[in-house]
Design a protein around this motif. Structure first.
Motif, PDB file in Angstrom:
ATOM      1  N   ARG A  60       3.868   2.590   0.520  1.00 36.50           N
ATOM      2  CA  ARG A  60       4.043   1.876  -0.652  1.00 36.50           C
ATOM      3  C   ARG A  60       3.828   0.341  -0.350  1.00 36.50           C
ATOM      4  NH1 ARG A  60       9.218   3.691  -3.796  1.00 36.50           N
ATOM      5  NH2 ARG A  60      10.292   3.132  -1.770  1.00 36.50           N
ATOM      6  N   ARG A  61       4.428  -0.243   0.851  1.00 35.75           N
ATOM      7  CA  ARG A  61       4.193  -1.553   1.050  1.00 35.75           C
ATOM      8  C   ARG A  61       2.649  -1.824   1.095  1.00 35.75           C
ATOM      9  NH1 ARG A  61       7.596  -5.089   5.274  1.00 35.75           N
ATOM     10  NH2 ARG A  61       6.797  -7.016   4.675  1.00 35.75           N
ATOM     11  N   GLU A  62       2.033  -0.916   2.107  1.00 38.37           N
ATOM     12  CA  GLU A  62       0.519  -1.149   2.428  1.00 38.37           C
ATOM     13  C   GLU A  62      -0.187  -1.236   1.237  1.00 38.37           C
ATOM     14  OE1 GLU A  62      -0.878   1.422   5.300  1.00 38.37           O
ATOM     15  OE2 GLU A  62       0.486   0.705   6.967  1.00 38.37           O
ATOM     16  N   LEU A  63       0.000  -0.053   0.103  1.00 46.52           N
ATOM     17  CA  LEU A  63      -0.482  -0.069  -0.942  1.00 46.52           C
ATOM     18  C   LEU A  63      -0.323  -1.485  -2.087  1.00 46.52           C
ATOM     19  CD1 LEU A  63       0.187   3.579  -2.205  1.00 46.52           C
ATOM     20  CD2 LEU A  63      -2.056   2.691  -1.257  1.00 46.52           C
ATOM     21  N   MET A  64       0.869  -2.073  -1.951  1.00 42.70           N
ATOM     22  CA  MET A  64       1.170  -3.188  -2.731  1.00 42.70           C
ATOM     23  C   MET A  64       0.195  -4.280  -2.100  1.00 42.70           C
ATOM     24  SD  MET A  64       5.146  -2.812  -3.314  1.00 42.70           S
ATOM     25  CE  MET A  64       5.459  -4.552  -3.923  1.00 42.70           C
ATOM     26  N   ASP A  67      -3.346  -4.132  -3.176  1.00 38.50           N
ATOM     27  CA  ASP A  67      -3.639  -4.557  -4.350  1.00 38.50           C
ATOM     28  C   ASP A  67      -3.408  -5.944  -4.788  1.00 38.50           C
ATOM     29  OD1 ASP A  67      -3.789  -1.803  -5.280  1.00 38.50           O
ATOM     30  OD2 ASP A  67      -1.578  -1.350  -5.830  1.00 38.50           O
ATOM     31  N   ARG A  68      -2.690  -6.757  -4.002  1.00 41.58           N
ATOM     32  CA  ARG A  68      -2.514  -7.996  -4.317  1.00 41.58           C
ATOM     33  C   ARG A  68      -3.972  -8.686  -3.738  1.00 41.58           C
ATOM     34  NH1 ARG A  68       3.337  -8.932  -1.324  1.00 41.58           N
ATOM     35  NH2 ARG A  68       4.652  -8.111  -3.160  1.00 41.58           N
TER      36      ARG A  68
END
Length: 202
Positions: A60-64, A67-68
């Motif tokens: 989920r951190r990579e997806l966040m 997105d940033r």
């Protein structure tokens, strides 16, 4: 720790020498297989480092992070591009001053004399060139006049035809003015106006 290792190495070497003596005296096949296992013991340096722990990766951190980055790119696309000013095209203020005067460089005596002589020589050359051109034109006009005189004495019709302009040499045609000539007794009107001249009676 090192002292303990050295003690074990000493014990192993003493056991090895004792066992080798026993084997050489008895020549038993059963003991030789056991001794070979002892002879293959090897020691290595002690390692004091611990194995590195693997970090747990959160998907989920990579997806966040993605997105940033997308949001930042959208913001950058909305901002208009700023052109970098080119300093070569910007005229400095000291060059915009029209009152500045550039002083002529002081020449040496030999250089100034050489330039004066060169200028005189150039004027002499241009004068001679002008005289040669005028002489060539004068000779051409005299030869033309002599030829026309000879042609007139020979034939009047050919002489008059030679005096006419050549349309192929100078392709010029003129139809005359496109307006009528002015009338001699025509009086132009003064235009519309209000006469406010005061008349005084006695």
């Amino acid at each position: 720790m090192a002292s303990v290792v050295f003690r074990w190495i000493g014990r192993i070497s003493s056991c090895h020498s004792a066992l080798s003596g026993i084997v050489s005296s008895q020549n038993c096949g059963g003991l030789s297989s056991r001794i070979t296992a002892v002879m293959t013991i090897k020691t290595s340096a002690a390692l004091s480092a611990e194995p590195k722990k693997k970090k747990k990766v959160d998907p989920r951190r990579e997806l966040m992070v993605r997105d940033r980055m997308k949001k930042k790119l959208k913001k950058l696309e909305k901002v208009p591009a700023e052109f970098i000013p080119i300093e070569d095209f910007i005229t400095p203020t000291k060059c915009l001053d029209e009152t500045r005067v550039r002083s002529a460089p002081r020449l040496e005596f030999d250089e100034s004399e050489g330039r004066a002589l060169l200028l005189k020589e150039w004027g002499r050359y241009k004068h001679e060139q002008h005289l040669a051109e005028m002489q060539a034109i004068q000779l051409a006009l005299e030869a033309q006049k002599e030829a026309l005189d000879e042609l007139k004495a020979e034939s009047e019709e050919l002489y008059l035809a030679a005096l006419k302009p050549d349309p192929l040499l100078f392709p010029f045609s003129n139809e005359g003015p496109s307006y009528t000539p002015p009338k001699t007794k025509y009086e132009a009107p003064d235009g519309k106006y209000n006469d406010i001249t005061k008349v005084y009676t006695q």
